[in-house]
Design a protein around this motif. Structure first.
Motif, short mmCIF file in Angstrom:
data_model
loop_
_atom_site.label_atom_id
_atom_site.label_comp_id
_atom_site.label_asym_id
_atom_site.label_seq_id
_atom_site.Cartn_x
_atom_site.Cartn_y
_atom_site.Cartn_z
N ASP A 73 0.83 -1.21 0.00
CA ASP A 73 0.00 0.00 0.00
C ASP A 73 0.87 1.26 0.00
OD1 ASP A 73 -2.33 -1.58 0.07
OD2 ASP A 73 -2.23 -1.70 2.27
N MET A 74 1.94 1.24 -0.81
CA MET A 74 2.85 2.39 -0.99
C MET A 74 3.63 2.74 0.29
SD MET A 74 2.71 3.02 -4.18
CE MET A 74 3.37 4.66 -4.46
N ARG A 75 3.71 1.81 1.23
CA ARG A 75 4.51 2.04 2.45
C ARG A 75 5.54 0.92 2.59
NH1 ARG A 75 -0.30 4.36 4.00
NH2 ARG A 75 -0.10 6.42 4.95
N ILE A 76 6.70 1.28 3.08
CA ILE A 76 7.78 0.31 3.29
C ILE A 76 7.39 -0.59 4.45
CG2 ILE A 76 10.19 0.04 3.98
CD1 ILE A 76 10.62 2.90 2.74
N VAL A 77 7.40 -1.91 4.19
CA VAL A 77 7.09 -2.87 5.26
C VAL A 77 8.32 -3.67 5.67
CG1 VAL A 77 4.63 -3.09 4.75
CG2 VAL A 77 6.24 -4.60 3.61
N SER A 78 9.29 -3.80 4.76
CA SER A 78 10.52 -4.53 5.08
C SER A 78 11.71 -3.83 4.43
CB SER A 78 10.47 -5.97 4.57
OG SER A 78 9.46 -6.69 5.22
N VAL A 79 12.81 -3.78 5.17
CA VAL A 79 14.06 -3.20 4.68
C VAL A 79 15.16 -4.21 4.97
CG1 VAL A 79 15.69 -1.29 4.88
CG2 VAL A 79 13.25 -0.89 5.31
N TRP A 80 15.97 -4.48 3.94
CA TRP A 80 17.17 -5.30 4.10
C TRP A 80 18.34 -4.45 3.65
CZ3 TRP A 80 12.75 -6.97 1.63
CH2 TRP A 80 12.02 -7.97 2.28
N SER A 81 19.31 -4.24 4.53
CA SER A 81 20.35 -3.26 4.29
C SER A 81 21.73 -3.82 4.62
CB SER A 81 20.07 -2.03 5.16
OG SER A 81 21.19 -1.20 5.25
N VAL A 82 22.70 -3.53 3.74
CA VAL A 82 24.10 -3.89 3.98
C VAL A 82 24.95 -2.67 3.63
CG1 VAL A 82 26.02 -5.40 3.34
CG2 VAL A 82 23.69 -6.31 3.41
N ILE A 83 25.75 -2.22 4.59
CA ILE A 83 26.65 -1.09 4.39
C ILE A 83 28.04 -1.63 4.07
CG2 ILE A 83 27.78 0.87 5.53
CD1 ILE A 83 25.16 1.30 7.07
N ASP A 84 28.72 -1.01 3.12
CA ASP A 84 30.05 -1.44 2.70
C ASP A 84 31.09 -0.97 3.72
OD1 ASP A 84 32.36 -2.17 1.43
OD2 ASP A 84 31.92 -1.14 -0.45
N LYS A 85 31.16 -1.71 4.82
CA LYS A 85 32.10 -1.38 5.90
C LYS A 85 33.55 -1.57 5.45
CE LYS A 85 33.02 -2.51 10.74
NZ LYS A 85 32.61 -3.35 11.88
N THR A 86 33.80 -2.50 4.55
CA THR A 86 35.15 -2.74 4.05
C THR A 86 35.71 -1.50 3.37
OG1 THR A 86 34.62 -5.08 3.78
CG2 THR A 86 36.54 -4.27 2.59
N ALA A 87 34.87 -0.78 2.64
CA ALA A 87 35.32 0.46 1.98
C ALA A 87 35.73 1.51 3.02
CB ALA A 87 34.22 1.01 1.08
N ILE A 88 34.99 1.57 4.11
CA ILE A 88 35.32 2.53 5.17
C ILE A 88 36.64 2.14 5.83
CG2 ILE A 88 34.58 3.52 7.36
CD1 ILE A 88 31.66 2.93 6.43
N GLU A 89 36.79 0.85 6.12
CA GLU A 89 38.03 0.37 6.75
C GLU A 89 39.24 0.68 5.86
OE1 GLU A 89 36.21 -3.36 9.31
OE2 GLU A 89 36.74 -3.66 7.20
N ALA A 90 39.11 0.50 4.55
CA ALA A 90 40.21 0.79 3.63
C ALA A 90 40.56 2.27 3.64
CB ALA A 90 39.83 0.34 2.21
N GLN A 91 39.56 3.13 3.70
CA GLN A 91 39.82 4.58 3.76
C GLN A 91 40.55 4.95 5.04
OE1 GLN A 91 36.32 7.07 2.60
NE2 GLN A 91 35.47 5.04 2.17
N LEU A 92 40.14 4.34 6.14
CA LEU A 92 40.80 4.64 7.42
C LEU A 92 42.25 4.18 7.40
CD1 LEU A 92 37.95 3.73 9.94
CD2 LEU A 92 38.64 6.00 9.13
N ARG A 93 42.53 3.02 6.79
CA ARG A 93 43.91 2.55 6.67
C ARG A 93 44.74 3.51 5.83
NH1 ARG A 93 41.47 -2.40 6.32
NH2 ARG A 93 41.58 -2.46 4.05
N LEU A 94 44.17 3.97 4.72
CA LEU A 94 44.88 4.94 3.87
C LEU A 94 45.20 6.21 4.61
CD1 LEU A 94 43.06 4.55 0.44
CD2 LEU A 94 45.41 3.90 0.99
N LYS A 95 44.23 6.68 5.41
CA LYS A 95 44.44 7.91 6.17
C LYS A 95 45.48 7.70 7.25
CE LYS A 95 39.97 9.77 5.03
NZ LYS A 95 38.66 10.25 5.44
N GLU A 96 45.49 6.52 7.87
CA GLU A 96 46.50 6.22 8.89
C GLU A 96 47.87 6.11 8.24
OE1 GLU A 96 46.22 6.17 12.20
OE2 GLU A 96 44.15 6.78 11.90
#
Length: 135
Positions: free
Chosen positions: A107-130
């Motif tokens: 009925d035009m409303r979100i009933v289920s959400v499945w989500s995955v965040i690319d944490k590996t990309a963040i970890e790689a950026q943090l390593r580069l900055k370190e």
């Protein structure tokens, strides 16, 4: 695209504008997130917390596929979380990452959400900055 895709774009605008009183226009009262029963109030609290943790948070649609009643999106982020994010010490550093998310609508409303965040990309950026800080 479709009416559902346009409705989804309006949902993303609602999030970016932090119009929490309008969230029920897009999200069902019994919404689930990654298999957990959140309800609209819990979903709202999660989003408000996200914006408190990440003051410059902005949702940008990178890819969008629509096959009603489902939407698949790749959301892109470029932001600076205040402290910890996904268990990582970001501490105000700017990071870029993507979230792959699937939604089911009723009925035009979100009933289920499945989500995955690319944490590996963040970890790689943090390593580069370190590495850049090391002599």
């Amino acid at each position: 695209m479709t009416q559902l895709a346009d409705h989804y774009r309006a949902y993303i605008a609602c999030l970016n504008d932090q119009r929490w009183d309008d969230l029920g226009t897009f999200v069902a009262s019994d919404v689930t997130h990654n298999g957990r029963s959140f309800g609209l109030d819990g979903y709202r609290r999660m989003l408000i917390n996200d914006f408190e943790t990440i003051p410059d948070l902005s949702f940008k649609i990178g890819l969008l596929a629509c096959d009603p009643p489902f939407i698949a999106a790749r959301l892109e982020f470029d932001c600076a979380p205040k402290a910890m994010f996904l268990g990582l010490p970001i501490d105000g550093r700017r990071i870029s990452f993507a979230e792959n998310v699937f939604y089911e609508f009723r009925d035009m409303r979100i009933v289920s959400v499945w989500s995955v965040i690319d944490k590996t990309a963040i970890e790689a950026q943090l390593r580069l900055k370190e590495d850049a800080r090391s002599p």
